[in-house]
Design a protein around this motif. Sequence first.
Motif, mmCIF file in Angstrom:
data_model
loop_
_atom_site.group_PDB
_atom_site.id
_atom_site.type_symbol
_atom_site.label_atom_id
_atom_site.label_comp_id
_atom_site.label_asym_id
_atom_site.label_seq_id
_atom_site.Cartn_x
_atom_site.Cartn_y
_atom_site.Cartn_z
ATOM 1 N N ALA A 182 0.802 -1.222 0.000
ATOM 2 C CA ALA A 182 0.000 0.000 0.000
ATOM 3 C C ALA A 182 0.832 1.268 0.000
ATOM 4 C CB ALA A 182 -0.918 0.005 1.222
ATOM 5 N N LEU A 183 2.082 1.191 0.454
ATOM 6 C CA LEU A 183 2.904 2.392 0.594
ATOM 7 C C LEU A 183 3.860 2.533 -0.579
ATOM 8 C CD1 LEU A 183 3.762 2.130 4.402
ATOM 9 C CD2 LEU A 183 1.988 3.519 3.313
ATOM 10 N N ILE A 184 3.786 3.686 -1.239
ATOM 11 C CA ILE A 184 4.673 3.940 -2.367
ATOM 12 C C ILE A 184 5.341 5.306 -2.198
ATOM 13 C CG2 ILE A 184 3.492 2.488 -4.060
ATOM 14 C CD1 ILE A 184 2.108 5.053 -5.072
ATOM 15 N N ASN A 185 6.525 5.409 -2.770
ATOM 16 C CA ASN A 185 7.263 6.665 -2.780
ATOM 17 C C ASN A 185 6.713 7.563 -3.881
ATOM 18 O OD1 ASN A 185 9.523 6.404 -0.780
ATOM 19 N ND2 ASN A 185 9.881 4.539 -1.969
ATOM 20 N N GLY A 186 7.178 8.787 -3.895
ATOM 21 C CA GLY A 186 6.754 9.743 -4.917
ATOM 22 C C GLY A 186 7.126 9.329 -6.328
ATOM 23 N N ASP A 187 8.118 8.427 -6.447
ATOM 24 C CA ASP A 187 8.513 7.943 -7.776
ATOM 25 C C ASP A 187 7.836 6.616 -8.118
ATOM 26 O OD1 ASP A 187 9.860 6.220 -6.088
ATOM 27 O OD2 ASP A 187 11.841 6.613 -6.924
ATOM 28 N N TRP A 188 6.803 6.268 -7.384
ATOM 29 C CA TRP A 188 5.985 5.073 -7.590
ATOM 30 C C TRP A 188 6.696 3.771 -7.250
ATOM 31 C CZ3 TRP A 188 1.096 6.153 -7.617
ATOM 32 C CH2 TRP A 188 0.692 7.404 -8.075
ATOM 33 N N THR A 189 7.814 3.837 -6.550
ATOM 34 C CA THR A 189 8.466 2.611 -6.090
ATOM 35 C C THR A 189 7.869 2.241 -4.735
ATOM 36 O OG1 THR A 189 10.260 3.856 -5.023
ATOM 37 C CG2 THR A 189 10.644 3.073 -7.284
ATOM 38 N N PRO A 190 7.759 0.938 -4.457
ATOM 39 C CA PRO A 190 7.216 0.528 -3.153
ATOM 40 C C PRO A 190 8.190 0.875 -2.032
ATOM 41 C CG PRO A 190 8.006 -1.373 -4.377
ATOM 42 C CD PRO A 190 8.128 -0.190 -5.297
ATOM 43 N N PHE A 191 7.636 1.040 -0.840
ATOM 44 C CA PHE A 191 8.474 1.285 0.335
ATOM 45 C C PHE A 191 9.396 0.091 0.551
ATOM 46 C CE2 PHE A 191 6.782 4.567 3.538
ATOM 47 C CZ PHE A 191 6.472 5.468 2.547
ATOM 48 N N ASP A 192 10.576 0.389 0.986
ATOM 49 C CA ASP A 192 11.560 -0.612 1.368
ATOM 50 C C ASP A 192 10.977 -1.448 2.527
ATOM 51 O OD1 ASP A 192 14.647 -1.250 1.357
ATOM 52 O OD2 ASP A 192 14.065 -0.984 3.458
ATOM 53 N N LEU A 193 11.125 -2.767 2.480
ATOM 54 C CA LEU A 193 10.542 -3.640 3.492
ATOM 55 C C LEU A 193 11.057 -3.318 4.896
ATOM 56 C CD1 LEU A 193 8.615 -5.965 4.103
ATOM 57 C CD2 LEU A 193 10.504 -7.550 3.669
ATOM 58 N N ASP A 194 12.339 -2.969 5.025
ATOM 59 C CA ASP A 194 12.864 -2.622 6.347
ATOM 60 C C ASP A 194 12.185 -1.377 6.914
ATOM 61 O OD1 ASP A 194 14.605 -4.782 6.526
ATOM 62 O OD2 ASP A 194 16.232 -3.695 5.545
ATOM 63 N N THR A 195 11.855 -0.418 6.059
ATOM 64 C CA THR A 195 11.148 0.776 6.518
ATOM 65 C C THR A 195 9.741 0.416 6.963
ATOM 66 O OG1 THR A 195 12.443 2.144 5.006
ATOM 67 C CG2 THR A 195 10.415 3.111 5.880
ATOM 68 N N VAL A 196 9.073 -0.446 6.220
ATOM 69 C CA VAL A 196 7.719 -0.879 6.577
ATOM 70 C C VAL A 196 7.748 -1.601 7.931
ATOM 71 C CG1 VAL A 196 5.743 -2.299 5.905
ATOM 72 C CG2 VAL A 196 7.002 -1.015 4.173
ATOM 73 N N LYS A 197 8.742 -2.444 8.128
ATOM 74 C CA LYS A 197 8.869 -3.149 9.418
ATOM 75 C C LYS A 197 9.092 -2.161 10.556
ATOM 76 C CE LYS A 197 10.611 -7.512 7.564
ATOM 77 N NZ LYS A 197 11.786 -8.402 7.437
ATOM 78 N N LEU A 198 9.901 -1.132 10.325
ATOM 79 C CA LEU A 198 10.134 -0.107 11.337
ATOM 80 C C LEU A 198 8.822 0.601 11.677
ATOM 81 C CD1 LEU A 198 12.003 1.689 13.085
ATOM 82 C CD2 LEU A 198 12.347 3.098 11.056
ATOM 83 N N LEU A 199 8.045 0.977 10.657
ATOM 84 C CA LEU A 199 6.760 1.619 10.888
ATOM 85 C C LEU A 199 5.824 0.710 11.673
ATOM 86 C CD1 LEU A 199 6.250 3.302 7.396
ATOM 87 C CD2 LEU A 199 6.770 4.463 9.553
ATOM 88 N N MET A 200 5.847 -0.574 11.343
ATOM 89 C CA MET A 200 5.004 -1.528 12.074
ATOM 90 C C MET A 200 5.394 -1.589 13.547
ATOM 91 S SD MET A 200 2.604 -3.028 10.196
ATOM 92 C CE MET A 200 2.252 -4.662 10.814
ATOM 93 N N THR A 201 6.689 -1.581 13.848
ATOM 94 C CA THR A 201 7.096 -1.651 15.254
ATOM 95 C C THR A 201 6.671 -0.393 16.006
ATOM 96 O OG1 THR A 201 9.327 -0.770 14.869
ATOM 97 C CG2 THR A 201 9.076 -3.161 14.808
ATOM 98 N N ILE A 202 6.648 0.739 15.312
ATOM 99 C CA ILE A 202 6.231 1.983 15.965
ATOM 100 C C ILE A 202 4.723 1.986 16.215
ATOM 101 C CG2 ILE A 202 6.002 4.487 15.649
ATOM 102 C CD1 ILE A 202 8.647 4.386 14.031
ATOM 103 N N PHE A 203 3.935 1.531 15.257
ATOM 104 C CA PHE A 203 2.477 1.684 15.336
ATOM 105 C C PHE A 203 1.705 0.452 15.771
ATOM 106 C CE2 PHE A 203 3.800 5.386 13.083
ATOM 107 C CZ PHE A 203 3.017 6.357 13.676
ATOM 108 N N ASP A 204 2.345 -0.691 15.860
ATOM 109 C CA ASP A 204 1.680 -1.902 16.352
ATOM 110 C C ASP A 204 1.702 -1.852 17.883
ATOM 111 O OD1 ASP A 204 0.606 -4.404 16.817
ATOM 112 O OD2 ASP A 204 2.431 -5.483 16.224
ATOM 113 N N THR A 205 0.879 -0.979 18.438
ATOM 114 C CA THR A 205 0.930 -0.708 19.884
ATOM 115 C C THR A 205 0.500 -1.895 20.735
ATOM 116 O OG1 THR A 205 -1.263 0.307 19.774
ATOM 117 C CG2 THR A 205 0.641 1.773 19.597
ATOM 118 N N ASP A 206 -0.342 -2.764 20.202
ATOM 119 C CA ASP A 206 -0.757 -3.936 20.985
ATOM 120 C C ASP A 206 0.136 -5.146 20.746
ATOM 121 O OD1 ASP A 206 -1.549 -4.750 18.436
ATOM 122 O OD2 ASP A 206 -3.681 -4.911 18.948
#
Length: 193
Positions: free
Chosen positions: A45-69
């Motif tokens: 679901a997450l794409i950069n301004g150049d239409w490339t998908p987000f790097d998986l490591d960045t997505v994992k970092l975001l998940m650790t921040i927002f997966d509060t439960d």
Amino acid sequence: MGPGGFAPAMSRGPPPGADPQLWNWFTAVDTDRSGAITVHELQKALINGDWTPFDLDTVKLLMTIFDTDRSGTVGFNEFAGLWKYIKDWQNVFRHFDRDGSGSIDGRELADALRQFGYNLSPPLLSLVERKYVMSEGTGSGVAGAGGITFDRFVRACVVIKQLTEAFQRLDTDRDGYIQVSYDQFMQTVLSAP
């Protein structure tokens, strides 16, 4: 009742007070209809301004921040927080991408980190830039002129913040130096994203 005695699946609507458009995005990302988003669903679901998908490591970092439960997934309320976080970072990125290239170069990165309060030495800035720059063969596209894409910019800034905070917890006398055992060092580094 539907065939076989099962009730037809009811389409859940947004929680009370939720932004209907954000709810629609959440349900579109939740491809398995589990009511929660996995790291792989979020990456799609997450794409950069150049239409490339987000790097998986960045997505994992975001998940650790927002997966509060700590469920390993992101529910709607967690997703709403993550969405706002990404929108805020997009504004920061646009502010520091002064040449409008769609990526952050070394000078722009140095300016951003300095304004965030991180006064990194030139060799350390160079190391951060090399670590987060996109290059051929990464599977996520190539940033313009060797720059740092939006997702990697967010990750670089968050990692620097988290490592700085970890250092500051160990620097009890605030002199800029710490003495740590091997175990303390490894625990600090391995607990960082």
